[in-house]
Write a protein that holds these residues in place. Structure first.
Motif, PDB file in Angstrom:
ATOM      1  N   VAL A   1      -6.334   5.102  -5.053  1.00 52.72           N
ATOM      2  CA  VAL A   1      -7.297   6.007  -4.424  1.00 52.72           C
ATOM      3  C   VAL A   1      -7.249   7.314  -5.198  1.00 52.72           C
ATOM      4  O   VAL A   1      -6.181   7.913  -5.351  1.00 52.72           O
ATOM      5  CB  VAL A   1      -6.961   6.251  -2.944  1.00 52.72           C
ATOM      6  CG1 VAL A   1      -7.985   7.182  -2.313  1.00 52.72           C
ATOM      7  CG2 VAL A   1      -6.880   4.935  -2.185  1.00 52.72           C
ATOM      8  N   VAL A   2      -8.390   7.758  -5.700  1.00 54.53           N
ATOM      9  CA  VAL A   2      -8.450   8.996  -6.470  1.00 54.53           C
ATOM     10  C   VAL A   2      -8.664  10.156  -5.501  1.00 54.53           C
ATOM     11  O   VAL A   2      -9.720  10.283  -4.879  1.00 54.53           O
ATOM     12  CB  VAL A   2      -9.588   8.957  -7.508  1.00 54.53           C
ATOM     13  CG1 VAL A   2      -9.630  10.268  -8.285  1.00 54.53           C
ATOM     14  CG2 VAL A   2      -9.388   7.778  -8.455  1.00 54.53           C
ATOM     15  N   LEU A   3      -7.636  10.979  -5.376  1.00 52.45           N
ATOM     16  CA  LEU A   3      -7.722  12.129  -4.481  1.00 52.45           C
ATOM     17  C   LEU A   3      -8.538  13.251  -5.116  1.00 52.45           C
ATOM     18  O   LEU A   3      -8.389  13.527  -6.315  1.00 52.45           O
ATOM     19  CB  LEU A   3      -6.330  12.671  -4.156  1.00 52.45           C
ATOM     20  CG  LEU A   3      -5.484  11.922  -3.145  1.00 52.45           C
ATOM     21  CD1 LEU A   3      -4.177  12.679  -2.937  1.00 52.45           C
ATOM     22  CD2 LEU A   3      -6.209  11.758  -1.831  1.00 52.45           C
ATOM     23  N   PRO A   4      -9.371  13.913  -4.342  1.00 55.12           N
ATOM     24  CA  PRO A   4     -10.051  15.102  -4.868  1.00 55.12           C
ATOM     25  C   PRO A   4      -9.043  16.228  -5.004  1.00 55.12           C
ATOM     26  O   PRO A   4      -8.103  16.349  -4.219  1.00 55.12           O
ATOM     27  CB  PRO A   4     -11.083  15.410  -3.784  1.00 55.12           C
ATOM     28  CG  PRO A   4     -10.452  14.909  -2.522  1.00 55.12           C
ATOM     29  CD  PRO A   4      -9.671  13.684  -2.925  1.00 55.12           C
ATOM     30  N   ARG A   5      -9.199  17.032  -6.023  1.00 57.99           N
ATOM     31  CA  ARG A   5      -8.273  18.150  -6.246  1.00 57.99           C
ATOM     32  C   ARG A   5      -8.907  19.429  -5.695  1.00 57.99           C
ATOM     33  O   ARG A   5     -10.061  19.737  -5.982  1.00 57.99           O
ATOM     34  CB  ARG A   5      -7.944  18.262  -7.725  1.00 57.99           C
ATOM     35  CG  ARG A   5      -7.217  17.010  -8.230  1.00 57.99           C
ATOM     36  CD  ARG A   5      -6.839  17.127  -9.686  1.00 57.99           C
ATOM     37  NE  ARG A   5      -7.988  17.129 -10.571  1.00 57.99           N
ATOM     38  CZ  ARG A   5      -8.551  16.034 -11.079  1.00 57.99           C
ATOM     39  NH1 ARG A   5      -8.099  14.848 -10.747  1.00 57.99           N
ATOM     40  NH2 ARG A   5      -9.579  16.128 -11.915  1.00 57.99           N
TER      41      ARG A   5
ATOM     42  N   THR B   1     -12.092   8.845  -3.588  1.00 60.22           N
ATOM     43  CA  THR B   1     -12.889   7.726  -4.083  1.00 60.22           C
ATOM     44  C   THR B   1     -11.963   6.595  -4.532  1.00 60.22           C
ATOM     45  O   THR B   1     -10.820   6.838  -4.934  1.00 60.22           O
ATOM     46  CB  THR B   1     -13.773   8.147  -5.273  1.00 60.22           C
ATOM     47  OG1 THR B   1     -12.941   8.724  -6.295  1.00 60.22           O
ATOM     48  CG2 THR B   1     -14.820   9.169  -4.845  1.00 60.22           C
ATOM     49  N   PRO B   2     -12.427   5.349  -4.489  1.00 61.47           N
ATOM     50  CA  PRO B   2     -11.591   4.227  -4.920  1.00 61.47           C
ATOM     51  C   PRO B   2     -11.628   4.042  -6.433  1.00 61.47           C
ATOM     52  O   PRO B   2     -12.610   4.382  -7.093  1.00 61.47           O
ATOM     53  CB  PRO B   2     -12.234   3.031  -4.212  1.00 61.47           C
ATOM     54  CG  PRO B   2     -13.684   3.410  -4.110  1.00 61.47           C
ATOM     55  CD  PRO B   2     -13.713   4.910  -3.912  1.00 61.47           C
TER      56      PRO B   2
ATOM     57  N   ASP C   1      -3.512   8.879  -5.297  1.00 64.96           N
ATOM     58  CA  ASP C   1      -3.511  10.073  -6.156  1.00 64.96           C
ATOM     59  C   ASP C   1      -4.521   9.845  -7.265  1.00 64.96           C
ATOM     60  O   ASP C   1      -5.428  10.626  -7.440  1.00 64.96           O
ATOM     61  CB  ASP C   1      -2.158  10.440  -6.765  1.00 64.96           C
ATOM     62  CG  ASP C   1      -1.263  11.192  -5.804  1.00 64.96           C
ATOM     63  OD1 ASP C   1      -1.708  11.508  -4.680  1.00 64.96           O
ATOM     64  OD2 ASP C   1      -0.097  11.463  -6.174  1.00 64.96           O
ATOM     65  N   GLY C   2      -4.302   8.771  -8.052  1.00 68.43           N
ATOM     66  CA  GLY C   2      -5.303   8.359  -9.023  1.00 68.43           C
ATOM     67  C   GLY C   2      -5.551   9.327 -10.152  1.00 68.43           C
ATOM     68  O   GLY C   2      -6.691   9.439 -10.619  1.00 68.43           O
ATOM     69  N   THR C   3      -4.499  10.019 -10.650  1.00 69.36           N
ATOM     70  CA  THR C   3      -4.714  10.856 -11.827  1.00 69.36           C
ATOM     71  C   THR C   3      -4.977   9.954 -13.034  1.00 69.36           C
ATOM     72  O   THR C   3      -4.491   8.827 -13.094  1.00 69.36           O
ATOM     73  CB  THR C   3      -3.503  11.752 -12.102  1.00 69.36           C
ATOM     74  OG1 THR C   3      -2.345  10.934 -12.308  1.00 69.36           O
ATOM     75  CG2 THR C   3      -3.254  12.710 -10.963  1.00 69.36           C
ATOM     76  N   PRO C   4      -5.729  10.458 -14.019  1.00 68.76           N
ATOM     77  CA  PRO C   4      -6.074   9.600 -15.162  1.00 68.76           C
ATOM     78  C   PRO C   4      -4.868   9.040 -15.909  1.00 68.76           C
ATOM     79  O   PRO C   4      -4.885   7.878 -16.322  1.00 68.76           O
ATOM     80  CB  PRO C   4      -6.896  10.538 -16.054  1.00 68.76           C
ATOM     81  CG  PRO C   4      -7.515  11.519 -15.106  1.00 68.76           C
ATOM     82  CD  PRO C   4      -6.459  11.744 -14.055  1.00 68.76           C
ATOM     83  N   SER C   5      -3.812   9.860 -16.067  1.00 67.93           N
ATOM     84  CA  SER C   5      -2.696   9.413 -16.899  1.00 67.93           C
ATOM     85  C   SER C   5      -1.609   8.662 -16.138  1.00 67.93           C
ATOM     86  O   SER C   5      -0.688   8.124 -16.752  1.00 67.93           O
ATOM     87  CB  SER C   5      -2.067  10.610 -17.614  1.00 67.93           C
ATOM     88  OG  SER C   5      -1.544  11.531 -16.684  1.00 67.93           O
ATOM     89  N   VAL C   6      -1.701   8.621 -14.802  1.00 66.79           N
ATOM     90  CA  VAL C   6      -0.696   7.868 -14.029  1.00 66.79           C
ATOM     91  C   VAL C   6      -1.374   6.740 -13.263  1.00 66.79           C
ATOM     92  O   VAL C   6      -1.352   5.591 -13.698  1.00 66.79           O
ATOM     93  CB  VAL C   6       0.104   8.788 -13.086  1.00 66.79           C
ATOM     94  CG1 VAL C   6       1.115   7.975 -12.281  1.00 66.79           C
ATOM     95  CG2 VAL C   6       0.849   9.852 -13.878  1.00 66.79           C
TER      96      VAL C   6
ATOM     97  N   ALA D   1       0.875  -1.176   0.000  1.00 70.81           N
ATOM     98  CA  ALA D   1       0.000   0.000   0.000  1.00 70.81           C
ATOM     99  C   ALA D   1       0.909   1.222   0.000  1.00 70.81           C
ATOM    100  O   ALA D   1       1.717   1.389   0.921  1.00 70.81           O
ATOM    101  CB  ALA D   1      -0.910   0.006   1.223  1.00 70.81           C
ATOM    102  N   CYS D   2       0.800   2.063  -1.025  1.00 71.15           N
ATOM    103  CA  CYS D   2       1.708   3.195  -1.186  1.00 71.15           C
ATOM    104  C   CYS D   2       0.962   4.511  -1.012  1.00 71.15           C
ATOM    105  O   CYS D   2      -0.187   4.643  -1.458  1.00 71.15           O
ATOM    106  CB  CYS D   2       2.356   3.153  -2.566  1.00 71.15           C
ATOM    107  SG  CYS D   2       3.336   1.660  -2.872  1.00 71.15           S
ATOM    108  N   HIS D   3       1.624   5.477  -0.419  1.00 69.77           N
ATOM    109  CA  HIS D   3       0.986   6.764  -0.134  1.00 69.77           C
ATOM    110  C   HIS D   3       0.775   7.625  -1.369  1.00 69.77           C
ATOM    111  O   HIS D   3       0.036   8.611  -1.307  1.00 69.77           O
ATOM    112  CB  HIS D   3       1.790   7.532   0.907  1.00 69.77           C
ATOM    113  CG  HIS D   3       1.360   7.246   2.309  1.00 69.77           C
ATOM    114  ND1 HIS D   3       1.948   7.813   3.403  1.00 69.77           N
ATOM    115  CD2 HIS D   3       0.373   6.463   2.797  1.00 69.77           C
ATOM    116  CE1 HIS D   3       1.355   7.375   4.518  1.00 69.77           C
ATOM    117  NE2 HIS D   3       0.401   6.554   4.157  1.00 69.77           N
ATOM    118  N   ASN D   4       1.446   7.313  -2.457  1.00 71.07           N
ATOM    119  CA  ASN D   4       1.069   7.941  -3.728  1.00 71.07           C
ATOM    120  C   ASN D   4       1.476   7.020  -4.873  1.00 71.07           C
ATOM    121  O   ASN D   4       2.164   6.009  -4.679  1.00 71.07           O
ATOM    122  CB  ASN D   4       1.630   9.364  -3.885  1.00 71.07           C
ATOM    123  CG  ASN D   4       3.130   9.426  -4.068  1.00 71.07           C
ATOM    124  OD1 ASN D   4       3.793   8.431  -4.336  1.00 71.07           O
ATOM    125  ND2 ASN D   4       3.700  10.619  -3.936  1.00 71.07           N
TER     126      ASN D   4
END
Length: 302
Positions: free
Chosen positions: A257-261, A289-290, A238-243, A203-206
């Motif tokens: 985990v997709v972080l809210p911006r 959100t997951p 972080d969950g950005t679309p491209s990464v 489990a990684c923090h980013n």
């Protein structure tokens, strides 16, 4: 009277999450009829302070400063000076600097922090791990710098979400970059494999740490003849679309985990304040959100 201007102060122009935050701020500014300018400081507090000082002392300062702080503390003095100059001030991450006194002294300004609920971020990651390992297991928790509130809160949330009778969460502090994740995990894995330690998931923090962790798993697997290491599932954040989301879609990571911006909502807050439509609370929290939803994950088999 010129156009109303917002300065967005970010840290790392090579960081995908912050680039997406920049784009969100620009989109929100266009919709609100504001001019926006982005400034990149790098990771040194002194550089960020000098950058913001130049904005505050400019003959034509912006109407508002939105800032992703390099550290959780250290900007209280420049925030005070910005408020005294009549500038709205919004932290784009959680800050330990005291803004309550500024809000009392400057009741007509939007002075606040807009940030993800990082404890809930950790809980979301914990729920993803529960779905991947319904029987429990040993999870290596590759953490960001524990000097940061975000890392401490994410750790607290993940720990809370996991049943301690079924899960053993092993902390490994790394940092926030891909190389820090790679170096920390590569050293840990060599010791762990030689000691026959069990490892059921990471489990990684980013997602940058997840990228480094994936490389480390592959390298140690090849070096020590342990191909099963490459099958250990990784959960990022972080969950950005491209990464992050792209890694999940390619099968390089089990979930993220997709972080809210915070930048878009922060621009909207400033726009309302500039239009006289109201001021925000001191803290505005956003929720992660997951990706994918835990119910869509296939339990990992070893």
């Amino acid at each position: 009277m010129g156009a109303r201007r917002v300065a967005v102060c970010l840290v790392d122009s090579d960081n995908e999450f912050q680039q997406v935050a920049r784009k969100d701020a620009e989109t929100a500014a266009r919709q609100a009829g504001l001019e926006i300018e982005t400034h990149w400081s790098g990771a040194r507090l002194s550089a960020q302070l000098a950058q913001v000082r130049a904005l505050v002392d400019s003959p034509t300062p912006p109407n508002a400063i939105l800032i992703m702080a390099v550290r959780d503390q250290g900007l209280s003095r420049i925030a005070r000076d910005a408020a005294q100059a009549g500038l709205h001030w919004v932290f784009l991450n959680r800050s330990e600097d005291n803004i309550e006194s500024l809000r009392v002294q400057h009741p007509g300004l939007a002075i606040c922090q807009v940030f993800p609920d990082e404890v809930e971020t950790g809980r979301v990651q914990g729920r993803l791990l529960e779905a991947l390992l319904p029987g429990g297991g040993k999870v290596l928790h590759v953490q960001g710098s524990m000097r940061s509130v975000a890392a401490r809160d994410r750790t607290a949330g993940t720990t809370e979400a996991l049943d301690s009778s079924r899960f053993k969460l092993v902390p490994l502090e790394a940092g926030w970059s891909e190389e820090e994740g790679y170096n920390a995990l590569r050293g840990w894995l060599r010791v762990a494999v030689q000691a026959n330690m069990r490892l059921d998931a990471l489990a990684c923090h980013n997602d940058l740490l997840a990228q480094g962790a994936r490389r480390a798993l592959a390298d140690v697997a090849a070096d020590l003849g342990k191909p099963a290491l490459t099958e250990v599932p990784i959960v990022g954040c972080d969950g950005t679309p491209s990464v992050g989301q792209a890694m999940v879609k390619r099968g390089e990571m089990a979930a993220t985990v997709v972080l809210p911006r915070s930048s878009g909502p922060a621009v909207e807050i400033v726009a309302r304040a500039l239009s006289g439509e109201g001021l925000p609370d001191a803290s505005v929290t956003l929720h992660a959100t997951p990706f994918p939803e835990p119910a869509h994950l296939t339990p990992h088999q070893r």
